[in-house]
Design an enzyme around this catalytic site. Structure first.
Site, PDB file in Angstrom:
ATOM      1  N   ASP A 286       0.745  -1.281  -0.404  1.00 15.96           N
ATOM      2  CA  ASP A 286       0.369   0.727  -0.191  1.00 15.96           C
ATOM      3  C   ASP A 286       1.522   1.628  -0.307  1.00 15.96           C
ATOM      4  OD1 ASP A 286      -3.430   0.214   1.033  1.00 15.96           O
ATOM      5  OD2 ASP A 286      -2.105   2.407   0.614  1.00 15.96           O
TER       6      ASP A 286
ATOM      7  N   LYS B  62      -0.056   2.690   5.594  1.00 13.58           N
ATOM      8  CA  LYS B  62      -1.128   2.459   6.217  1.00 13.58           C
ATOM      9  C   LYS B  62       0.166   1.485   6.827  1.00 13.58           C
ATOM     10  CE  LYS B  62      -5.055   4.520   4.346  1.00 13.58           C
ATOM     11  NZ  LYS B  62      -6.573   3.881   3.691  1.00 13.58           N
TER      12      LYS B  62
ATOM     13  N   CYS C  38     -10.674 -13.707 -16.071  1.00 16.28           N
ATOM     14  CA  CYS C  38     -10.080 -12.657 -15.510  1.00 16.28           C
ATOM     15  C   CYS C  38     -10.382 -11.506 -15.291  1.00 16.28           C
ATOM     16  CB  CYS C  38      -8.471 -12.774 -15.717  1.00 16.28           C
ATOM     17  SG  CYS C  38      -8.624 -12.041 -18.097  1.00 16.28           S
TER      18      CYS C  38
ATOM     19  N   CYS D 273     -11.113 -10.743 -18.730  1.00 19.08           N
ATOM     20  CA  CYS D 273     -12.080 -11.273 -20.050  1.00 19.08           C
ATOM     21  C   CYS D 273     -13.641 -10.637 -19.690  1.00 19.08           C
ATOM     22  CB  CYS D 273     -12.080 -12.777 -19.342  1.00 19.08           C
ATOM     23  SG  CYS D 273     -11.495 -13.532 -19.180  1.00 19.08           S
TER      24      CYS D 273
ATOM     25  N   CYS E 165     -16.727  11.937  -2.798  1.00 18.47           N
ATOM     26  CA  CYS E 165     -16.145  11.669  -1.900  1.00 18.47           C
ATOM     27  C   CYS E 165     -16.924   9.968  -1.680  1.00 18.47           C
ATOM     28  CB  CYS E 165     -16.557  11.799  -0.258  1.00 18.47           C
ATOM     29  SG  CYS E 165     -16.183  11.501   0.989  1.00 18.47           S
TER      30      CYS E 165
ATOM     31  N   CYS F 122      -3.817 -13.915 -20.882  1.00 16.83           N
ATOM     32  CA  CYS F 122      -4.778 -15.109 -20.521  1.00 16.83           C
ATOM     33  C   CYS F 122      -5.445 -16.069 -21.093  1.00 16.83           C
ATOM     34  CB  CYS F 122      -5.885 -13.837 -20.384  1.00 16.83           C
ATOM     35  SG  CYS F 122      -7.724 -14.036 -19.902  1.00 16.83           S
TER      36      CYS F 122
END
Lengths: 396, 396
Positions: B97, B120, B219, B222, B243, B301
């Site tokens: 993060d 974080k 995926c 996809c 927000c 993929c």
């Protein structure tokens, strides 16, 4: 000796600074907030909640600050429930529990190892106050099922609201035993107090929540509970060397759907579920409505029903039964054995009885005078697939 | 001056004691445990987890200590996800993060006000280590979508497992934006790495989890995501005075069903869901299986699909579409507008477009070359009831 004095003074200053830092790290008090603001700044703890109004979900989010909720049982579900309500800015929380925090609780959210040995209500209040100082807390470190404490419990839920002398808005049952549920049920039936039940099975992979409006929806005594903890408390389990399983996931989900239902009920949005089950093995979440049982054993429940004037009892009550069989079959659950029922009736009603650890009994009871469902029929129902059950649900 | 020296010495002793107490309260270190025990004593943090074996749910619970899980995004869902895994005794967690804790995050579980300003990942690691010192932690305070960090991210998920030089067992996406999801998707498709996606809608009342096994299940590229955050990150939202709403309940439920799926996947019990949605307004939890799309834009993929040799694509893919329309209709969600789609196609595909706050766009894309679902048909599908949709599900 001057050096020594100077050295000591320096040491005192150092220690004072370190202590301040330590205390700040532990619990930097944040200021109370008089009025919830929707302002989008990093320092506003309510901006993301007030945004629910702009998003068209909740009409008057600030109203949350006027509500008082009592949480009975501050364990795996109750503690997370209390934390969610605290973070949502509920007006007042009244917490009841008589247990202590133990390291054996660390496989569930909320409590931390350094709190081991503290009473659960004391530890919870300390953490929750730090998280949101705007919430009022009242805690009671006792067992509500004893005569003396039950009277005090009745008093607090009747008069403990933020608004002096008013009853709480909602009681949440987050207990782990049958007696405590029956005590809450009795109190709420007598007072006409709306409450929500929650529970997690002893094998940790299913749970449920239930809304109980006395006289209107089925009370805890109206019908056999769908997923119920064994009617032996944690201490008994330990004494016998038997220990229920638990998972932070299942308890987190149950607390989440419980508090979501609380928010929907109090702030009037979405559909408030009367019953929502959670079967973690199959990710199956049955919902249904349940009306009160006119032949309920609790006379206050029957009185509340008279006041509410219930009509057309059949449909939902049958639905309730078929789904509870689904649960007893799949849960390996620990369900209280009701005395007036024989072993044979039990087997007939709940399908194959799973092997259970010693000290835990299985039970299932069909409410007396129930018609339309014969014993033989119900055995087969437990063998139905999820799809068939859901198809059946819709037919009802 | 002797008095003064004695007084100072006394003061130093007092302060030292107070400091020790303060530090102990903050983080009483609990000892590491070499081997998980099933012993039922108050001091055993694993007794309730090991009980899953005796209950017949999990065969080998101790295996949890051999797994490494990467969590990308340590916000409302990711932090609770990491805490649940920590309390379950996972072997190793790798956290990614780049954000800081803010008071505006206090309406979600996990972070506390005194952590405001910390990164974080740093704040999370500190809390999680105190909760369970048996878990290994590795944290990265950066944005995985930048070129340089993406390479490092690929390296750590390829070689960061407990077993030196091995790939992680699972990646959990707990991010709040489209770019980060696409970055994880690209990395996992290239590496053939299984991962799970999670998300919560901008209006805070729905969410989902999804299991992605490259080549086998759909995926992220996809098919259009069912519930998607706006493709603008939190900072953009703030800049524009807009927000997103969030609730500790919805995020707690999503984290709970996500980690439950992780436990089921790693410890091999129950049914692992390919997709599980959560509509909090109606307590609706759709589940389904989704196969990979042979015309997926991601060449890795398609390569993984060739390796897996997928057959019979039609059924589940259509099912996926009809349910995604259900979601776009009900969510008031914020879904990324894909450029090759016109406004008209969008309206036709997703039914009535809800009023959305400025700065957030609605989008829906039907994968190209999809047959069997015409534009007109899909509009009507969004008007269907839940029952009709579920009936349709079973027909497929």
């Amino acid at each position: 000796n001057m050096t020594s004095i100077e050295e000591l003074k320096l040491r005192v200053r150092e220690l004072e600074n370190e202590l301040i830092k330590c205390k700040q790290k532990r619990c930097t008090a944040i200021p109370r907030i008089d009025k919830m603001s929707a302002e989008v700044v990093d320092s506003n703890p309510y901006s993301r909640l007030m945004a629910l109004k702009r998003m068209g979900i909740v009409e008057d989010y600030e109203k949350i600050r006027t509500f008082t909720v009592a949480v009975v049982g501050v364990g795996g579900v109750g503690s997370v429930t209390a934390e969610m309500l605290t973070r949502c800015g509920i007006g007042k929380l009244i917490l009841f529990d008589y247990d202590k925090v133990e390291l054996a609780n660390m496989n569930r959210l909320f409590f931390q190892p350094h709190q081991a040995g503290l009473s659960k209500v004391e530890a919870a209040e300390h953490t929750l106050r730090n998280i949101n100082p705007d919430v009022q807390f009242e805690t009671h470190n006792y067992n509500i099922t004893t005569m003396e404490h039950f009277a005090h419990f009745m008093d607090r839920i009747s008069y403990g609201a933020l608004q002096e002398g008013k009853a709480v808005d909602l009681i949440l049952s987050c207990v782990d035993n049958f007696e405590a549920r029956m005590a809450i049920n009795a109190a709420c039936n007598e007072l006409g107090q709306t409450w929500m039940e929650s529970g997690v099975s002893e094998n940790a992979v299913s749970g449920h929540i239930q809304l109980i409006i006395p006289g209107e929806t089925a009370c805890f005594a109206c019908a056999p509970p769908l997923v119920v903890a064994a009617n032996i408390d944690e201490k008994t389990l330990k004494r016998e060397g038997v220990c229920a399983a638990s998972l932070p996931t299942t308890m987190g989900v149950v607390a989440g759907i419980l508090v979501q239902n609380v928010l929907k009920y109090l702030l009037k949005f979405g559909t408030v579920s009367h019953y929502l089950g959670y079967n973690a093995m199959q990710d199956f979440f049955p919902t249904m409505a349940m009306k009160a049982n006119p032949t309920c054993d609790d006379r206050y429940c029957r009185k509340q029903q008279d006041d509410y004037k219930v009509t057309d009892q059949g449909g939902p009550f049958l639905l309730f039964l078929s789904l509870s069989l689904y649960f007893t079959h799949h849960d390996l659950g620990c369900i209280e054995l009701v005395s007036e029922q024989t072993e044979e009736e039990l087997h007939a009603a709940s399908g194959p009885v799973p092997d259970l650890p010693e000290g835990i009994t299985v039970a299932y009871t069909i409410p007396e005078k129930e018609t339309g469902v014969s014993g033989g029929e119900t055995v087969e129902e437990t063998e139905q697939s999820l799809e068939e059950l859901m198809a059946q649900m819709r037919k009802m």
